[in-house]
Write a protein that holds these residues in place. Structure first.
Motif, PDB file in Angstrom:
ATOM      1  N   ASP A   1       0.717  -1.331   0.281  1.00 48.54           N
ATOM      2  CA  ASP A   1      -0.056   0.038  -0.117  1.00 48.54           C
ATOM      3  C   ASP A   1       0.844   0.895   0.034  1.00 48.54           C
ATOM      4  OD1 ASP A   1       1.119  -0.413   2.685  1.00 48.54           O
ATOM      5  OD2 ASP A   1      -0.911  -0.098   3.326  1.00 48.54           O
ATOM      6  N   MET A   2       2.067   1.182  -0.486  1.00 51.22           N
ATOM      7  CA  MET A   2       3.069   2.275  -0.279  1.00 51.22           C
ATOM      8  C   MET A   2       4.120   2.130  -1.510  1.00 51.22           C
ATOM      9  SD  MET A   2       5.096   4.081   2.731  1.00 51.22           S
ATOM     10  CE  MET A   2       5.382   5.746   2.865  1.00 51.22           C
ATOM     11  N   GLN A   3       4.230   3.316  -2.381  1.00 51.62           N
ATOM     12  CA  GLN A   3       5.325   3.250  -3.406  1.00 51.62           C
ATOM     13  C   GLN A   3       6.473   4.067  -3.293  1.00 51.62           C
ATOM     14  OE1 GLN A   3       3.689   1.667  -7.267  1.00 51.62           O
ATOM     15  NE2 GLN A   3       1.917   3.030  -6.570  1.00 51.62           N
ATOM     16  N   ILE A   4       7.553   3.882  -3.218  1.00 53.17           N
ATOM     17  CA  ILE A   4       8.630   4.935  -2.820  1.00 53.17           C
ATOM     18  C   ILE A   4       9.565   4.629  -4.164  1.00 53.17           C
ATOM     19  CG2 ILE A   4      10.465   5.754  -1.463  1.00 53.17           C
ATOM     20  CD1 ILE A   4       8.594   4.479   0.742  1.00 53.17           C
ATOM     21  N   LEU A   5       9.939   5.960  -4.612  1.00 53.00           N
ATOM     22  CA  LEU A   5      10.821   5.919  -6.045  1.00 53.00           C
ATOM     23  C   LEU A   5      12.263   6.613  -5.381  1.00 53.00           C
ATOM     24  CD1 LEU A   5      11.270   5.219  -9.204  1.00 53.00           C
ATOM     25  CD2 LEU A   5      10.346   7.895  -9.280  1.00 53.00           C
ATOM     26  N   VAL A   6      13.188   5.560  -5.426  1.00 51.51           N
ATOM     27  CA  VAL A   6      14.540   5.951  -5.196  1.00 51.51           C
ATOM     28  C   VAL A   6      15.362   5.951  -6.275  1.00 51.51           C
ATOM     29  CG1 VAL A   6      16.527   5.587  -3.418  1.00 51.51           C
ATOM     30  CG2 VAL A   6      13.988   5.452  -2.488  1.00 51.51           C
ATOM     31  N   ASP A   7      15.942   6.862  -6.577  1.00 54.44           N
ATOM     32  CA  ASP A   7      17.185   6.646  -7.761  1.00 54.44           C
ATOM     33  C   ASP A   7      16.877   5.655  -8.913  1.00 54.44           C
ATOM     34  OD1 ASP A   7      19.834   7.172  -8.730  1.00 54.44           O
ATOM     35  OD2 ASP A   7      20.837   5.260  -7.467  1.00 54.44           O
ATOM     36  N   GLY A   8      15.476   5.852  -9.438  1.00 51.43           N
ATOM     37  CA  GLY A   8      15.175   5.258 -10.508  1.00 51.43           C
ATOM     38  C   GLY A   8      14.398   3.765 -10.274  1.00 51.43           C
ATOM     39  N   CYS A   9      14.516   3.387  -8.984  1.00 51.57           N
ATOM     40  CA  CYS A   9      13.939   1.916  -8.564  1.00 51.57           C
ATOM     41  C   CYS A   9      12.828   2.271  -7.801  1.00 51.57           C
ATOM     42  CB  CYS A   9      14.965   1.068  -7.832  1.00 51.57           C
ATOM     43  SG  CYS A   9      14.535  -0.193  -7.226  1.00 51.57           S
ATOM     44  N   LEU A  10      11.719   1.727  -8.113  1.00 53.04           N
ATOM     45  CA  LEU A  10      10.371   1.770  -7.576  1.00 53.04           C
ATOM     46  C   LEU A  10      10.189   0.589  -6.565  1.00 53.04           C
ATOM     47  CD1 LEU A  10       7.658   3.453  -7.322  1.00 53.04           C
ATOM     48  CD2 LEU A  10       6.781   1.633  -9.057  1.00 53.04           C
ATOM     49  N   PHE A  11       9.892   0.776  -5.214  1.00 55.27           N
ATOM     50  CA  PHE A  11       9.665  -0.053  -4.078  1.00 55.27           C
ATOM     51  C   PHE A  11       8.377  -0.131  -3.911  1.00 55.27           C
ATOM     52  CE2 PHE A  11      14.228   1.115  -3.583  1.00 55.27           C
ATOM     53  CZ  PHE A  11      14.690   0.007  -3.350  1.00 55.27           C
ATOM     54  N   ARG A  12       7.767  -1.178  -3.977  1.00 55.49           N
ATOM     55  CA  ARG A  12       6.438  -1.435  -3.585  1.00 55.49           C
ATOM     56  C   ARG A  12       6.228  -2.078  -2.097  1.00 55.49           C
ATOM     57  NH1 ARG A  12       3.902  -3.287  -9.528  1.00 55.49           N
ATOM     58  NH2 ARG A  12       3.819  -1.154 -10.194  1.00 55.49           N
ATOM     59  N   LEU A  13       5.812  -1.432  -0.916  1.00 58.35           N
ATOM     60  CA  LEU A  13       6.026  -1.907   0.413  1.00 58.35           C
ATOM     61  C   LEU A  13       4.823  -1.670   0.914  1.00 58.35           C
ATOM     62  CD1 LEU A  13       9.625  -0.266   1.006  1.00 58.35           C
ATOM     63  CD2 LEU A  13       9.113  -2.490   0.082  1.00 58.35           C
ATOM     64  N   HIS A  14       4.878  -1.877   2.305  1.00 58.34           N
ATOM     65  CA  HIS A  14       4.017  -1.796   3.228  1.00 58.34           C
ATOM     66  C   HIS A  14       3.980  -0.589   4.190  1.00 58.34           C
ATOM     67  CE1 HIS A  14       3.697  -6.002   2.186  1.00 58.34           C
ATOM     68  NE2 HIS A  14       2.488  -5.974   2.143  1.00 58.34           N
ATOM     69  N   LYS A  15       2.813   0.132   4.431  1.00 54.55           N
ATOM     70  CA  LYS A  15       3.073   1.397   5.262  1.00 54.55           C
ATOM     71  C   LYS A  15       3.619   0.818   6.770  1.00 54.55           C
ATOM     72  CE  LYS A  15       0.137   4.437   2.996  1.00 54.55           C
ATOM     73  NZ  LYS A  15      -0.997   5.441   3.123  1.00 54.55           N
ATOM     74  N   PHE A  16       2.770  -0.096   7.225  1.00 51.56           N
ATOM     75  CA  PHE A  16       3.016  -0.413   8.866  1.00 51.56           C
ATOM     76  C   PHE A  16       4.424  -0.534   9.171  1.00 51.56           C
ATOM     77  CE2 PHE A  16       3.282  -3.455  12.366  1.00 51.56           C
ATOM     78  CZ  PHE A  16       2.962  -2.724  13.078  1.00 51.56           C
ATOM     79  N   PRO A  17       5.161  -1.578   8.704  1.00 48.43           N
ATOM     80  CA  PRO A  17       6.466  -1.633   9.169  1.00 48.43           C
ATOM     81  C   PRO A  17       7.450  -0.408   8.862  1.00 48.43           C
ATOM     82  CG  PRO A  17       6.012  -2.989   7.137  1.00 48.43           C
ATOM     83  CD  PRO A  17       4.936  -2.387   7.276  1.00 48.43           C
ATOM     84  N   LEU A  18       7.223   0.336   7.888  1.00 46.24           N
ATOM     85  CA  LEU A  18       8.061   1.498   7.664  1.00 46.24           C
ATOM     86  C   LEU A  18       7.727   2.737   8.366  1.00 46.24           C
ATOM     87  CD1 LEU A  18       8.769  -0.229   4.943  1.00 46.24           C
ATOM     88  CD2 LEU A  18       8.837   1.905   3.676  1.00 46.24           C
ATOM     89  N   LEU A  19       6.469   3.064   8.527  1.00 49.65           N
ATOM     90  CA  LEU A  19       5.906   4.232   9.328  1.00 49.65           C
ATOM     91  C   LEU A  19       6.259   3.952  10.808  1.00 49.65           C
ATOM     92  CD1 LEU A  19       2.805   5.229   7.719  1.00 49.65           C
ATOM     93  CD2 LEU A  19       5.174   5.633   6.997  1.00 49.65           C
ATOM     94  N   SER A  20       6.441   2.761  11.191  1.00 55.69           N
ATOM     95  CA  SER A  20       6.542   2.550  12.516  1.00 55.69           C
ATOM     96  C   SER A  20       8.198   2.741  13.380  1.00 55.69           C
ATOM     97  CB  SER A  20       6.301   1.096  13.007  1.00 55.69           C
ATOM     98  OG  SER A  20       7.309   0.093  12.449  1.00 55.69           O
ATOM     99  N   LYS A  21       9.025   2.875  12.108  1.00 52.06           N
ATOM    100  CA  LYS A  21      10.416   2.956  12.350  1.00 52.06           C
ATOM    101  C   LYS A  21      10.816   4.275  11.733  1.00 52.06           C
ATOM    102  CE  LYS A  21      11.575  -1.693  13.380  1.00 52.06           C
ATOM    103  NZ  LYS A  21      11.899  -1.376  14.670  1.00 52.06           N
ATOM    104  N   CYS A  22      10.204   4.953  10.750  1.00 53.81           N
ATOM    105  CA  CYS A  22      10.760   6.139   9.904  1.00 53.81           C
ATOM    106  C   CYS A  22       9.945   7.199  10.116  1.00 53.81           C
ATOM    107  CB  CYS A  22      10.753   5.799   8.687  1.00 53.81           C
ATOM    108  SG  CYS A  22      11.534   4.102   8.264  1.00 53.81           S
ATOM    109  N   MET A  23      10.565   8.152  11.091  1.00 50.92           N
ATOM    110  CA  MET A  23       9.508   9.635  11.251  1.00 50.92           C
ATOM    111  C   MET A  23       9.282  10.262  10.126  1.00 50.92           C
ATOM    112  SD  MET A  23      11.213  10.529  14.987  1.00 50.92           S
ATOM    113  CE  MET A  23       9.798  11.785  15.278  1.00 50.92           C
ATOM    114  N   TRP A  24      10.411  10.364   9.374  1.00 59.63           N
ATOM    115  CA  TRP A  24      10.224  11.283   8.025  1.00 59.63           C
ATOM    116  C   TRP A  24       9.193  10.636   7.318  1.00 59.63           C
ATOM    117  CZ3 TRP A  24      11.174  10.888   2.627  1.00 59.63           C
ATOM    118  CH2 TRP A  24      11.215  12.104   2.073  1.00 59.63           C
ATOM    119  N   LEU A  25       9.035   9.281   7.067  1.00 65.26           N
ATOM    120  CA  LEU A  25       8.022   8.879   6.173  1.00 65.26           C
ATOM    121  C   LEU A  25       6.674   9.124   6.740  1.00 65.26           C
ATOM    122  CD1 LEU A  25       9.493   5.458   4.757  1.00 65.26           C
ATOM    123  CD2 LEU A  25       9.228   7.673   3.499  1.00 65.26           C
TER     124      LEU A  25
END
Length: 451
Positions: free
Chosen positions: A29-53
């Motif tokens: 439920d989350m797509q993040i584009l970094v350096d031309g690479c598209l990451f399709r990930l889940h919000k919960f594990p990322l947002l629980s540890k990444c304040m900027w996100l």
């Protein structure tokens, strides 16, 4: 090389072209584009540890589009390590990637404020407890900070690495002391740190000097190793920049960077008189001329050369002019005159009384020169001592040998020849054969023909 593994879950990331995703039953439920690479990930594990996100998601709402992270430190590789850490997937951290991942974690806000035991704290602990305690690992980490200069300085990573490397050098009984055989001419650490850029090298050497446990001779030998590594390259690149098309811009850029190299080396010279040889000092002065170093750096080198002048030879004293290609003269006679004037001032400041071997037979100087001698006397160290009569004779032979070389070039001005010849007292020439030969050569080569 020390490594640290974080997480215990198997790797469930997979690639499909430029897309990286996670193999799970739950839809991403989350797509993040970094350096031309598209990451399709889940919000919960990322947002629980990444304040900027977290803050980014609050600002953007549930737009559903891809979130782009431009200029992300470490690129897609570092971001993937951070993402895997959020999922609990096993990741390996070592000297090769710890700085990139630490900068990425800082960018994402993976701090203790977001979650206890977060990635940034674990990386800091790994640096302090392991990597920065071992010579090769500490150097590798310090090297890697060059890619992220501003962020590493802000996080304090660079200063921690510099302090750690300097401490390993200062601790002669540490683990690193056996890294290089004791028979090596420079100190055991000199060759390794010679691969550092000039800014990092300067910071390390300043920290080593502040520790006060490394002798001046060892510091001098380390500087010689660094100069041998980089000065020939800098000088060659400077000449090349001046010869290329549109060379003005290239030469200016080269001079700015290469000038810093010489000035930093000069600033690190140990205060002890014999810490470096007079030949090395003259080689630095030659490089300073070619690379356009500051007048302050040239003046410092001139003072140091003058304090050891009796230990050099004619070939070392042949300093190229600042513009050897198309310049007015092949050798910088003015620089030699400045060295000899400094040498004379040092002898005057040594407190030698009139009639001593050093002052006997000295040529009369102008009032301005006499005043300069009085002013410089206050600046000279009280440890400065007049050279012996034998050393003075060696200086006289050195000067006459230099005259014999420059006399062969028609572009050498007569007034410069006279200035060099008169720069030493009569007591420095028990015999005048060499001086007469230089004068004869100059007259044969440079004097206008009789009508």
């Amino acid at each position: 090389m020390k490594l640290m593994k974080l997480g215990s879950r198997p790797d469930i990331f997979f690639s499909s072209g430029p897309v990286r995703s996670v193999s799970t039953e739950v839809a991403t439920d989350m797509q993040i584009l970094v350096d031309g690479c598209l990451f399709r990930l889940h919000k919960f594990p990322l947002l629980s540890k990444c304040m900027w996100l977290q803050a980014l998601c609050v600002e953007s709402g549930d737009g559903g589009g891809a979130v782009e992270l431009p200029a992300f430190p470490g690129g897609a590789e570092a971001f993937e390590v951070c993402a895997k850490f959020c999922y609990g997937i096993t990741v390996t951290i070592g000297p090769h990637n710890v700085v990139a991942v630490r900068c990425a974690a800082a960018h994402l806000g993976m701090t203790e404020a977001a979650d206890r035991g977060n990635l940034a704290a674990k990386l800091d602990a790994f640096l302090s407890s392991c990597l920065l305690r071992h010579w090769k690992d500490a150097l590798a980490v310090l090297h890697s900070t060059r890619r992220y200069v501003a962020l590493c300085d802000e996080l304090g990573v660079t200063s921690r690495c510099v302090d750690a490397v300097a401490a390993l050098i200062a601790d002669a009984n540490g683990e690193a002391s056996a890294a290089v055989p004791a028979s090596s001419s420079p100190p055991w650490w000199a060759r390794d740190i010679s691969e550092l850029g000039v800014d990092l090298y300067w910071r390390v050497m300043v920290a080593v000097r502040a520790a006060g446990t490394v002798h001046g001779k060892a510091m001098g030998d380390a500087l010689k190793a660094y100069a041998r590594r980089w000065l020939p390259i800098a000088t060659k690149n400077q000449y090349a920049a001046e010869r290329t098309d549109g060379g003005a811009g290239n030469a200016e850029w080269a001079a700015k960077n290469h000038r810093l190299l010489v000035e930093k080396i000069v600033g690190l010279l140990p205060p002890e008189r014999n810490a470096v040889s007079c030949g090395f000092l003259l080689n630095l002065l030659k490089a300073a001329n070619v690379l356009g170093a500051s007048p302050a750096s040239k003046a410092e080198l001139t003072r140091r050369v003058a304090s050891q002048l009796e230990d050099t030879n004619v070939s070392d004293l042949l300093i190229p002019a600042a513009t050897p290609c198309g310049g007015e003269k092949p050798y910088d006679v003015d620089a030699v005159v400045a060295i000899l004037e400094e040498f004379a001032l040092r002898q005057a400041a040594a407190g030698s009384v009139d009639g001593s071997p050093v002052n006997a037979g000295r040529h009369r100087r102008s009032r301005s020169a006499e005043s300069a001698a009085e002013l410089e006397g206050a600046r000279r160290s009280t440890s400065t001592a007049a050279v012996s009569h034998g050393a003075m004779v060696r200086v006289g032979r050195l000067v006459d040998g230099f005259l014999a070389v420059v006399a062969k070039d028609v572009r050498t001005p007569l007034d410069k020849m006279i200035a060099v010849a008169e720069a030493v007292p009569d007591c420095a020439r028990p015999e005048h054969d060499d001086l007469y030969r230089a004068i004869d050569t100059y007259l044969r080569v440079c004097a206008p023909p009789y009508p």
